[in-house]
Design a protein around this motif. Structure first.
Motif, short mmCIF file in Angstrom:
data_model
loop_
_atom_site.label_atom_id
_atom_site.label_comp_id
_atom_site.label_asym_id
_atom_site.label_seq_id
_atom_site.Cartn_x
_atom_site.Cartn_y
_atom_site.Cartn_z
N GLY A 1 -5.34 -4.91 -34.03
CA GLY A 1 -5.51 -4.09 -35.23
C GLY A 1 -4.21 -3.48 -35.74
N ARG A 2 -4.37 -2.56 -36.72
CA ARG A 2 -3.21 -1.93 -37.34
C ARG A 2 -2.58 -0.87 -36.45
NH1 ARG A 2 -7.07 -1.41 -41.25
NH2 ARG A 2 -7.03 0.86 -40.94
N VAL A 3 -3.42 -0.12 -35.73
CA VAL A 3 -2.90 1.00 -34.96
C VAL A 3 -3.88 1.35 -33.85
CG1 VAL A 3 -3.98 2.74 -36.45
CG2 VAL A 3 -1.92 3.34 -35.14
N ILE A 4 -3.35 1.90 -32.75
CA ILE A 4 -4.16 2.47 -31.68
C ILE A 4 -3.81 3.95 -31.59
CG2 ILE A 4 -4.72 2.43 -29.22
CD1 ILE A 4 -3.93 -0.51 -29.18
N ARG A 5 -4.80 4.79 -31.81
CA ARG A 5 -4.59 6.23 -31.82
C ARG A 5 -5.10 6.84 -30.51
NH1 ARG A 5 -3.17 7.02 -37.00
NH2 ARG A 5 -4.17 5.75 -38.63
N ASP A 6 -4.35 7.79 -30.00
CA ASP A 6 -4.75 8.50 -28.78
C ASP A 6 -4.54 9.99 -28.99
OD1 ASP A 6 -5.43 9.25 -26.24
OD2 ASP A 6 -3.79 8.22 -25.22
N PRO A 7 -5.39 10.62 -29.80
CA PRO A 7 -5.17 12.03 -30.14
C PRO A 7 -5.35 12.98 -28.98
CG PRO A 7 -7.28 11.26 -31.00
CD PRO A 7 -6.56 10.06 -30.50
N GLU A 8 -6.14 12.57 -27.96
CA GLU A 8 -6.41 13.45 -26.83
C GLU A 8 -5.50 13.18 -25.64
OE1 GLU A 8 -10.57 13.36 -25.81
OE2 GLU A 8 -11.15 13.00 -27.89
N GLY A 9 -4.60 12.22 -25.75
CA GLY A 9 -3.73 11.89 -24.63
C GLY A 9 -4.50 11.27 -23.47
N ILE A 10 -5.46 10.39 -23.76
CA ILE A 10 -6.28 9.75 -22.72
C ILE A 10 -5.42 8.90 -21.80
CG2 ILE A 10 -8.20 8.17 -22.30
CD1 ILE A 10 -9.04 10.83 -23.52
N GLU A 11 -4.45 8.19 -22.37
CA GLU A 11 -3.63 7.27 -21.58
C GLU A 11 -2.22 7.80 -21.32
OE1 GLU A 11 -5.51 2.90 -22.65
OE2 GLU A 11 -3.51 3.40 -23.36
N GLY A 12 -1.96 9.04 -21.68
CA GLY A 12 -0.62 9.60 -21.53
C GLY A 12 -0.36 10.57 -22.66
N PRO A 13 0.90 10.70 -23.10
CA PRO A 13 1.19 11.60 -24.21
C PRO A 13 0.40 11.21 -25.46
CG PRO A 13 3.21 10.92 -23.10
CD PRO A 13 2.12 10.08 -22.53
N ALA A 14 -0.18 12.19 -26.13
CA ALA A 14 -0.93 11.93 -27.35
C ALA A 14 -0.02 11.29 -28.40
CB ALA A 14 -1.55 13.21 -27.88
#
Length: 505
Positions: free
Chosen positions: A352-365
């Motif tokens: 896709g266009r982007v992967i967002r991680d606003p909660e820092g699930i995989e590391g730094p948000a």
């Protein structure tokens, strides 16, 4: 209550998982109810279970759990459904220094290696409880240790080797392997490192992956028995079929070779945190398919027909690796030249266009740009979706079995053209996305290529020749063959006599 027997290793990668799977099948064929058990496993290759300790969702639906792929194979060898009690603690590495900790289906959080050591003993009561639950419903529980059973620096807080054996009063068999040499040193080293009480718990040793003349090996066995007092319980001959069974550790990819001869060429970037890579095993088993894992430092081959992006436990980190290696340029060139791209789970998110991680699930948000091959974006969330799949794909007309195991939700216009339309007892729903020209596709379903009809339909759509391979039957036949070999190589009656009911100190 069942008898239990633990197989500990002289070191990692001596074949504990396969030997336990073979013994599970061998004793099951004798009419016993057998269950596998591994207290703590570290693997990003996992399988969905029928149960979990996690509370139900808000709508009342139960939450499934997950266990290591090796325990799922062992459960299959027993003819038993996957249960979280077979692997109550699962560590899923997200980097070299930290792992997600899953206890009986409940994600406890992400811990550093040092931090996890401080919490391990708190997990022991649940581990022993799971063992006793399995013992209450079976005749025999075969326990797989982890790594090297005699590592002293890990002993103080051990919950999966001698720490568990002493806590639950379990007899132990030591397993080494002969193929790479050093069996005498590793057995004698284990004996030296264990305490007097730990040595007394060991009932004997097995030698795995043996090639050669047993008579030539006999003096080594005599030396080991004389020095340790442990009897030699048998030599397990090299089993060629091991490569036909799912592997748990991504290190196994280092020993895999591409298939020979002409055929459909599928290339797979070897990402650092690759997960559930056994998705590709059915494709690699096809005689007309050449699957190649491409290590870092090498470009993706230009003669590829398909680039396949596999699952990952650290999607954004692995996507960044893909950029560092320059593989994104190779993929876009591949697409411009008419090639196909398939994304599975995390690989699907990368399309896709982007992967967002606003909660820092995989590391730094933060956000990580995707490959932009499909008009969609993914947001990572803390809610893990675990689902067994038994459905029919209306687009291909083929039956599918598999599972979902992912964190994150994907949305966007690309989903209006799904890769699959799944139909089961709960209704009909779209799954995944597919480009308008049909050359880019992906979805969240793991294991779909193990469905023979779907795999043939997909391969034929790419112009590849199909075969009569029945993948599930191939796995069953391999387990059966190894069980028959163990009947010849070992005295299973003696192993049964060495097994004892678990206690609790």
């Amino acid at each position: 209550m069942a008898r239990v027997l633990m197989i500990q290793g002289t070191n990692a990668d001596v074949g504990k998982s396969l030997v336990v799977a073979g013994l599970c099948r061998a004793f099951t064929r004798r009419g016993l109810t057998v269950r596998p058990f591994k207290a703590q496993n570290m693997s990003n290759n996992a399988a969905v279970t029928v149960d979990s300790d996690a509370p139900p969702r808000a709508d009342g639906t139960p939450v499934r759990g997950e266990i290591g792929r090796a325990q799922a194979l062992q459960a299959l060898a027993c003819g038993a459904p996957n249960s979280v009690h077979m692997n109550p603690v699962l560590l899923k590495p997200q980097s070299d220094m930290d792992s997600q900790v899953v206890q009986r289906g409940r994600v406890l959080g992400t811990w550093s290696a040092a931090g996890y050591q401080t919490m391990k003993t708190d997990l022991l009561p649940a581990v022993v409880d799971s063992l006793h639950r399995l013992a209450a419903e079976s005749d025999l529980v075969l326990i797989e240790g982890a790594g090297c059973g005699s590592e002293r620096y890990l002993r103080a807080r051990d919950i999966t080797n001698m720490g568990l054996a002493e806590a639950a009063d379990i007899p132990v068999i030591l397993l080494g392997e002969d193929a790479r040499g050093g069996i005498t040193a590793s057995v004698l080293g284990s004996h030296q490192l264990w305490t007097t009480s730990e040595r007394a718990r060991v009932q004997g040793y097995l030698v795995n992956r043996f090639r050669g003349d047993p008579a030539v090996f006999a003096p080594a066995a005599e030396d080991m028995t004389r020095a340790t007092g442990w009897p030699n319980l048998g030599l397990i001959r090299w089993f060629d079929g091991a490569a036909r069974l799912a592997q748990e550790d991504s290190l196994a990819l280092d020993q895999q070779h591409s298939s020979s001869g002409p055929g459909l060429r599928i290339v797979v970037p070897r990402l650092p945190r690759v997960a559930n890579f056994d998705d590709l095993d059915p494709l690699a088993a096809e005689p007309g398919v050449d699957v190649r894992w491409i290590p870092p430092g090498q470009p993706l081959p230009r003669d590829a027909d398909v680039v396949l992006l596999p699952g990952s436990k650290a999607t954004r980190s692995d996507l960044e690796c893909l950029y560092r290696e320059g593989w994104h340029h190779d993929i876009h060139t591949h697409v411009r030249h008419g090639g196909h791209v398939v994304g599975l789970c995390a690989g699907y998110q990368m399309l896709g266009r982007v992967i967002r991680d606003p909660e820092g699930i995989e590391g730094p948000a933060g956000d990580t740009p995707g490959l932009g091959l499909l008009d969609m974006e993914t947001t990572l969330t803390g809610d893990k979706r675990l689902l067994d799949l038994d459905a029919r794909d209306r687009l291909s007309g083929e039956a599918l079995t598999g599972y979902e195991m992912h964190m994150g939700r994907t949305a966007g216009p690309a989903l209006e053209t799904p890769w699959l339309i799944l139909e089961d007892t709960e209704g009909t729903r779209p799954e995944g996305a597919r480009s308008a020209n049909g050359r880019i596709m992906g979805g969240y379903v793991h294991g779909l290529f193990a469905a023979d009809g779907f795999r043939r339909h997909w391969l034929e759509g790419l112009g590849a020749r199909s075969s009569s391979l029945h993948y599930a039957q191939r796995v069953e036949a391999t387990l059966h063959a190894f069980a028959e070999q163990l009947e010849e190589d070992l005295d299973l009656d003696r192993l049964w006599e060495l097994a004892q009911p678990p206690g609790l100190k």
